[in-house]
Design a protein around this motif. Sequence first.
Motif, PDB file in Angstrom:
ATOM      1  N   GLN A   1       0.839  -1.189   0.000  1.00  0.00           N
ATOM      2  CA  GLN A   1       0.000   0.000   0.000  1.00  0.00           C
ATOM      3  C   GLN A   1       0.880   1.247   0.000  1.00  0.00           C
ATOM      4  OE1 GLN A   1      -2.781   0.130   3.227  1.00  0.00           O
ATOM      5  NE2 GLN A   1      -3.719   2.045   2.548  1.00  0.00           N
ATOM      6  N   VAL A   2       0.547   2.163  -0.882  1.00  0.00           N
ATOM      7  CA  VAL A   2       1.320   3.398  -0.975  1.00  0.00           C
ATOM      8  C   VAL A   2       0.891   4.356   0.134  1.00  0.00           C
ATOM      9  CG1 VAL A   2       1.897   5.377  -2.414  1.00  0.00           C
ATOM     10  CG2 VAL A   2       1.535   3.134  -3.471  1.00  0.00           C
ATOM     11  N   GLN A   3       1.870   4.902   0.827  1.00  0.00           N
ATOM     12  CA  GLN A   3       1.592   5.907   1.859  1.00  0.00           C
ATOM     13  C   GLN A   3       2.315   7.197   1.497  1.00  0.00           C
ATOM     14  OE1 GLN A   3       2.726   3.907   5.546  1.00  0.00           O
ATOM     15  NE2 GLN A   3       0.590   3.345   5.875  1.00  0.00           N
ATOM     16  N   LEU A   4       1.603   8.298   1.668  1.00  0.00           N
ATOM     17  CA  LEU A   4       2.130   9.610   1.308  1.00  0.00           C
ATOM     18  C   LEU A   4       1.968  10.552   2.491  1.00  0.00           C
ATOM     19  CD1 LEU A   4       0.359   9.862  -2.171  1.00  0.00           C
ATOM     20  CD2 LEU A   4       2.716   9.167  -1.746  1.00  0.00           C
ATOM     21  N   VAL A   5       3.028  11.258   2.818  1.00  0.00           N
ATOM     22  CA  VAL A   5       3.001  12.190   3.937  1.00  0.00           C
ATOM     23  C   VAL A   5       3.497  13.548   3.455  1.00  0.00           C
ATOM     24  CG1 VAL A   5       3.823  12.712   6.254  1.00  0.00           C
ATOM     25  CG2 VAL A   5       3.373  10.334   5.593  1.00  0.00           C
ATOM     26  N   GLU A   6       2.593  14.540   3.488  1.00  0.00           N
ATOM     27  CA  GLU A   6       2.935  15.887   3.040  1.00  0.00           C
ATOM     28  C   GLU A   6       3.433  16.730   4.207  1.00  0.00           C
ATOM     29  OE1 GLU A   6      -1.031  15.193   0.555  1.00  0.00           O
ATOM     30  OE2 GLU A   6      -0.451  14.962   2.653  1.00  0.00           O
ATOM     31  N   SER A   7       4.222  17.735   3.871  1.00  0.00           N
ATOM     32  CA  SER A   7       4.682  18.704   4.860  1.00  0.00           C
ATOM     33  C   SER A   7       4.977  20.015   4.147  1.00  0.00           C
ATOM     34  CB  SER A   7       5.932  18.196   5.585  1.00  0.00           C
ATOM     35  OG  SER A   7       6.985  17.988   4.669  1.00  0.00           O
ATOM     36  N   GLY A   8       5.083  21.087   4.941  1.00  0.00           N
ATOM     37  CA  GLY A   8       5.522  22.359   4.384  1.00  0.00           C
ATOM     38  C   GLY A   8       4.457  23.416   4.209  1.00  0.00           C
ATOM     39  N   GLY A   9       3.218  23.099   4.494  1.00  0.00           N
ATOM     40  CA  GLY A   9       2.177  24.113   4.361  1.00  0.00           C
ATOM     41  C   GLY A   9       2.274  25.162   5.455  1.00  0.00           C
ATOM     42  N   ALA A  23       6.618  12.731   1.086  1.00  0.00           N
ATOM     43  CA  ALA A  23       7.441  11.536   1.211  1.00  0.00           C
ATOM     44  C   ALA A  23       6.578  10.304   0.963  1.00  0.00           C
ATOM     45  CB  ALA A  23       8.066  11.476   2.597  1.00  0.00           C
ATOM     46  N   ALA A  24       7.051   9.439   0.067  1.00  0.00           N
ATOM     47  CA  ALA A  24       6.284   8.260  -0.322  1.00  0.00           C
ATOM     48  C   ALA A  24       6.940   6.986   0.192  1.00  0.00           C
ATOM     49  CB  ALA A  24       6.166   8.192  -1.838  1.00  0.00           C
ATOM     50  N   SER A  25       6.112   6.013   0.526  1.00  0.00           N
ATOM     51  CA  SER A  25       6.599   4.686   0.899  1.00  0.00           C
ATOM     52  C   SER A  25       5.633   3.656   0.325  1.00  0.00           C
ATOM     53  CB  SER A  25       6.695   4.538   2.413  1.00  0.00           C
ATOM     54  OG  SER A  25       5.433   4.719   3.023  1.00  0.00           O
ATOM     55  N   GLY A  26       6.109   2.424   0.218  1.00  0.00           N
ATOM     56  CA  GLY A  26       5.252   1.353  -0.277  1.00  0.00           C
ATOM     57  C   GLY A  26       5.117   1.320  -1.785  1.00  0.00           C
ATOM     58  N   THR A  27       6.021   1.993  -2.485  1.00  0.00           N
ATOM     59  CA  THR A  27       5.978   2.007  -3.938  1.00  0.00           C
ATOM     60  C   THR A  27       7.397   2.066  -4.476  1.00  0.00           C
ATOM     61  OG1 THR A  27       5.201   3.215  -5.901  1.00  0.00           O
ATOM     62  CG2 THR A  27       5.791   4.534  -3.989  1.00  0.00           C
ATOM     63  N   TYR A  94      -2.810  18.422  -1.840  1.00  0.00           N
ATOM     64  CA  TYR A  94      -2.721  16.975  -1.678  1.00  0.00           C
ATOM     65  C   TYR A  94      -1.677  16.398  -2.630  1.00  0.00           C
ATOM     66  CZ  TYR A  94      -7.278  17.368   0.625  1.00  0.00           C
ATOM     67  OH  TYR A  94      -8.319  17.700   1.468  1.00  0.00           O
ATOM     68  N   CYS A  95      -0.930  15.464  -2.116  1.00  0.00           N
ATOM     69  CA  CYS A  95      -0.001  14.688  -2.922  1.00  0.00           C
ATOM     70  C   CYS A  95      -0.739  13.465  -3.457  1.00  0.00           C
ATOM     71  CB  CYS A  95       1.171  14.259  -2.036  1.00  0.00           C
ATOM     72  SG  CYS A  95       2.462  13.330  -2.854  1.00  0.00           S
ATOM     73  N   TYR A  96      -0.405  13.071  -4.681  1.00  0.00           N
ATOM     74  CA  TYR A  96      -1.097  11.944  -5.319  1.00  0.00           C
ATOM     75  C   TYR A  96      -0.095  11.024  -5.994  1.00  0.00           C
ATOM     76  CZ  TYR A  96      -3.976   9.362  -8.641  1.00  0.00           C
ATOM     77  OH  TYR A  96      -4.565   8.369  -9.365  1.00  0.00           O
ATOM     78  N   SER A  97      -0.307   9.715  -5.813  1.00  0.00           N
ATOM     79  CA  SER A  97       0.507   8.698  -6.459  1.00  0.00           C
ATOM     80  C   SER A  97      -0.339   7.933  -7.467  1.00  0.00           C
ATOM     81  CB  SER A  97       1.032   7.714  -5.401  1.00  0.00           C
ATOM     82  OG  SER A  97       1.512   6.530  -6.010  1.00  0.00           O
ATOM     83  N   GLU A  98       0.106   7.921  -8.734  1.00  0.00           N
ATOM     84  CA  GLU A  98      -0.683   7.195  -9.743  1.00  0.00           C
ATOM     85  C   GLU A  98      -0.623   5.689  -9.483  1.00  0.00           C
ATOM     86  OE1 GLU A  98      -0.048   8.280 -13.793  1.00  0.00           O
ATOM     87  OE2 GLU A  98      -0.760  10.338 -13.468  1.00  0.00           O
ATOM     88  N   ILE A  99       0.517   5.187  -9.034  1.00  0.00           N
ATOM     89  CA  ILE A  99       0.570   3.787  -8.629  1.00  0.00           C
ATOM     90  C   ILE A  99      -0.187   3.665  -7.322  1.00  0.00           C
ATOM     91  CG2 ILE A  99       2.044   1.922  -7.810  1.00  0.00           C
ATOM     92  CD1 ILE A  99       4.175   2.830  -9.756  1.00  0.00           C
ATOM     93  N   GLY A 100      -1.195   2.857  -7.329  1.00  0.00           N
ATOM     94  CA  GLY A 100      -2.007   2.685  -6.126  1.00  0.00           C
ATOM     95  C   GLY A 100      -3.147   3.663  -5.995  1.00  0.00           C
TER      96      GLY A 100
END
Length: 113
Positions: A1-9, A23-27, A94-100
């Motif tokens: 499962q792809v996990q995405l964590v945004e920061s910086g706002g 930052a992405a993990s699981g892909t 929002y961050c988006y990953s096309e895989i998953g």
Amino acid sequence: QVQLVESGGGLVQPGGSLRLACAASGTIFRLNTMAWYRQAPGKQRELVARITNSYSTNYADSVKGRFTISRDNAKNTVYLQMSSLKPEDTAVYYCYSEIGNSWGQGTQVTVSS
């Protein structure tokens, strides 16, 4: 499962700059096309910028020349550098990953004096 964590706002004055990170993990990040979307109150979510695994980019007309998307495959991270910010850029980004077909939790950007 792809996990995405945004920061910086955050809160920034008109004309200011911010850099968002995701930052992405699981892909297998280097193979993945990544994107940033935003959603302002009462509006639909819209594509802001997209970067492919071959570093090809595209942008919404409203941010061309002001925003830059980039990626660091060694860090599994995609960035959105935002400059010359306007009040109409205020939204949850929002961050988006096309895989998953995965989304991050979102980070608030507020442009106001």
